[in-house]
Design a protein around this motif. Structure first.
Motif, short mmCIF file in Angstrom:
data_model
loop_
_atom_site.label_atom_id
_atom_site.label_comp_id
_atom_site.label_asym_id
_atom_site.label_seq_id
_atom_site.Cartn_x
_atom_site.Cartn_y
_atom_site.Cartn_z
N MET A 212 54.48 103.33 58.64
CA MET A 212 53.82 102.07 59.01
C MET A 212 54.63 101.35 60.09
O MET A 212 54.08 100.88 61.09
N ALA A 213 55.94 101.30 59.92
CA ALA A 213 56.81 100.61 60.88
C ALA A 213 56.78 101.31 62.24
O ALA A 213 56.72 100.64 63.29
N ARG A 214 56.81 102.64 62.26
CA ARG A 214 56.77 103.37 63.53
C ARG A 214 55.46 103.15 64.26
O ARG A 214 55.43 102.93 65.48
N LEU A 215 54.36 103.18 63.51
CA LEU A 215 53.05 102.98 64.14
C LEU A 215 52.94 101.56 64.69
O LEU A 215 52.50 101.35 65.82
N VAL A 216 53.35 100.59 63.94
CA VAL A 216 53.30 99.19 64.38
C VAL A 216 54.16 98.99 65.63
O VAL A 216 53.74 98.32 66.57
N ALA A 217 55.35 99.59 65.64
CA ALA A 217 56.23 99.45 66.80
C ALA A 217 55.59 100.02 68.06
O ALA A 217 55.78 99.48 69.16
N ARG A 218 54.81 101.08 67.92
CA ARG A 218 54.14 101.67 69.08
C ARG A 218 52.94 100.83 69.52
O ARG A 218 52.70 100.68 70.71
N ASP B 295 57.34 91.69 60.58
CA ASP B 295 56.30 90.71 60.23
C ASP B 295 54.93 91.37 60.13
O ASP B 295 54.15 91.08 59.23
N ILE B 296 54.65 92.26 61.06
CA ILE B 296 53.34 92.92 61.06
C ILE B 296 53.20 93.84 59.86
O ILE B 296 52.15 93.89 59.22
N VAL B 297 54.27 94.57 59.53
CA VAL B 297 54.23 95.43 58.34
C VAL B 297 54.00 94.57 57.10
O VAL B 297 53.21 94.94 56.23
N ILE C 214 45.31 100.01 57.91
CA ILE C 214 45.52 98.56 57.80
C ILE C 214 46.64 98.13 58.73
O ILE C 214 46.52 97.12 59.45
N ALA C 215 47.73 98.89 58.79
CA ALA C 215 48.85 98.56 59.67
C ALA C 215 48.42 98.60 61.13
O ALA C 215 48.79 97.71 61.92
N ALA C 216 47.62 99.60 61.50
CA ALA C 216 47.14 99.70 62.88
C ALA C 216 46.26 98.50 63.24
O ALA C 216 46.38 97.94 64.33
N ASP C 217 45.42 98.10 62.33
CA ASP C 217 44.56 96.94 62.57
C ASP C 217 45.40 95.68 62.77
O ASP C 217 45.17 94.92 63.70
N GLN C 218 46.39 95.47 61.92
CA GLN C 218 47.25 94.29 62.04
C GLN C 218 48.06 94.34 63.34
O GLN C 218 48.27 93.32 63.99
N ALA C 219 48.52 95.53 63.73
CA ALA C 219 49.29 95.68 64.97
C ALA C 219 48.44 95.38 66.19
O ALA C 219 48.89 94.72 67.13
N ARG C 220 47.19 95.85 66.18
CA ARG C 220 46.29 95.57 67.32
C ARG C 220 46.05 94.07 67.43
O ARG C 220 46.02 93.52 68.53
N LYS C 221 45.87 93.40 66.31
CA LYS C 221 45.69 91.95 66.33
C LYS C 221 46.92 91.26 66.89
O LYS C 221 46.82 90.35 67.71
N ALA C 222 48.10 91.69 66.47
CA ALA C 222 49.35 91.10 66.95
C ALA C 222 49.54 91.36 68.44
O ALA C 222 50.00 90.48 69.17
N ALA C 223 49.18 92.55 68.90
CA ALA C 223 49.32 92.88 70.31
C ALA C 223 48.42 91.99 71.16
O ALA C 223 48.82 91.53 72.23
N ARG C 224 47.22 91.73 70.68
CA ARG C 224 46.31 90.83 71.41
C ARG C 224 46.88 89.42 71.47
O ARG C 224 46.78 88.75 72.49
N ARG C 225 47.50 88.98 70.38
CA ARG C 225 48.08 87.63 70.33
C ARG C 225 49.30 87.50 71.23
O ARG C 225 49.57 86.43 71.75
#
Length: 157
Positions: free
Chosen positions: A20-26, A35-37, A65-76
């Motif tokens: 989850m952390a690796r995917l979010v970081a990418r 925070d995203i995790v 779920i992690a990818a969805d949260q990461a995409r939201k964070a990237a947009r923000r």
């Protein structure tokens, strides 16, 4: 293992935290990975009753779920800081800059597939679950991404 109680949920997600952390970081490099995790884990806790083991492994569900949260964070967190052309951290040429520039030229779908498989270490089956598509679609998306990357990263001899 039941995921209804706090301790059982913690044990259930623990093996998947690294991926989850690796995917979010990418997917959201400018955002706070931890925070995203945590947001993804909170969302997973709230939706734990919706998890259906017949539809996929826990890792696929959690990573989606992690990818969805990461995409939201990237947009923000946009706009991202641009790295100077051909310069790395100390102003020296850096191959990672070229790779990142090439990855940025992929479609969103291609970049997600590449991030899942090559950076987060997911299988094509897990990546399909994260992307919400068929395994064959992941394979063809990866093939298209590799072809485009090969062209973008070609060095004139």
């Amino acid at each position: 293992m039941s995921i209804a109680t706090g301790p059982a949920f913690a044990e259930w997600v623990r093996p998947h935290l690294g991926a989850m952390a690796r995917l979010v970081a990418r997917l959201a490099p400018a955002a706070d990975r931890d925070d995203i995790v945590q947001e993804a884990l909170t969302r997973a806790w709230l939706k734990r009753g919706q998890y259906d083991p017949s539809r996929g492994a826990p890792s696929s569900w959690l990573l989606a779920i992690a990818a969805d949260q990461a995409r939201k964070a990237a947009r923000r967190s946009r706009p991202l800081l641009a790295v100077p052309d051909g310069a790395g951290e100390a102003g020296f040429p850096d191959e990672r800059v070229d790779l990142q520039r090439a990855l940025n030229r992929l479609t969103d779908r291609q970049r997600l597939a590449v991030d899942c498989v090559y950076f987060a270490g997911l299988t094509t089956v897990e990546t399909a679950a994260v992307m919400g598509c068929a395994v064959g679609t992941v394979k063809s998306t990866l093939a298209d991404a590799r072809t485009k990357l090969r062209t973008l990263l070609e060095v004139a001899g």
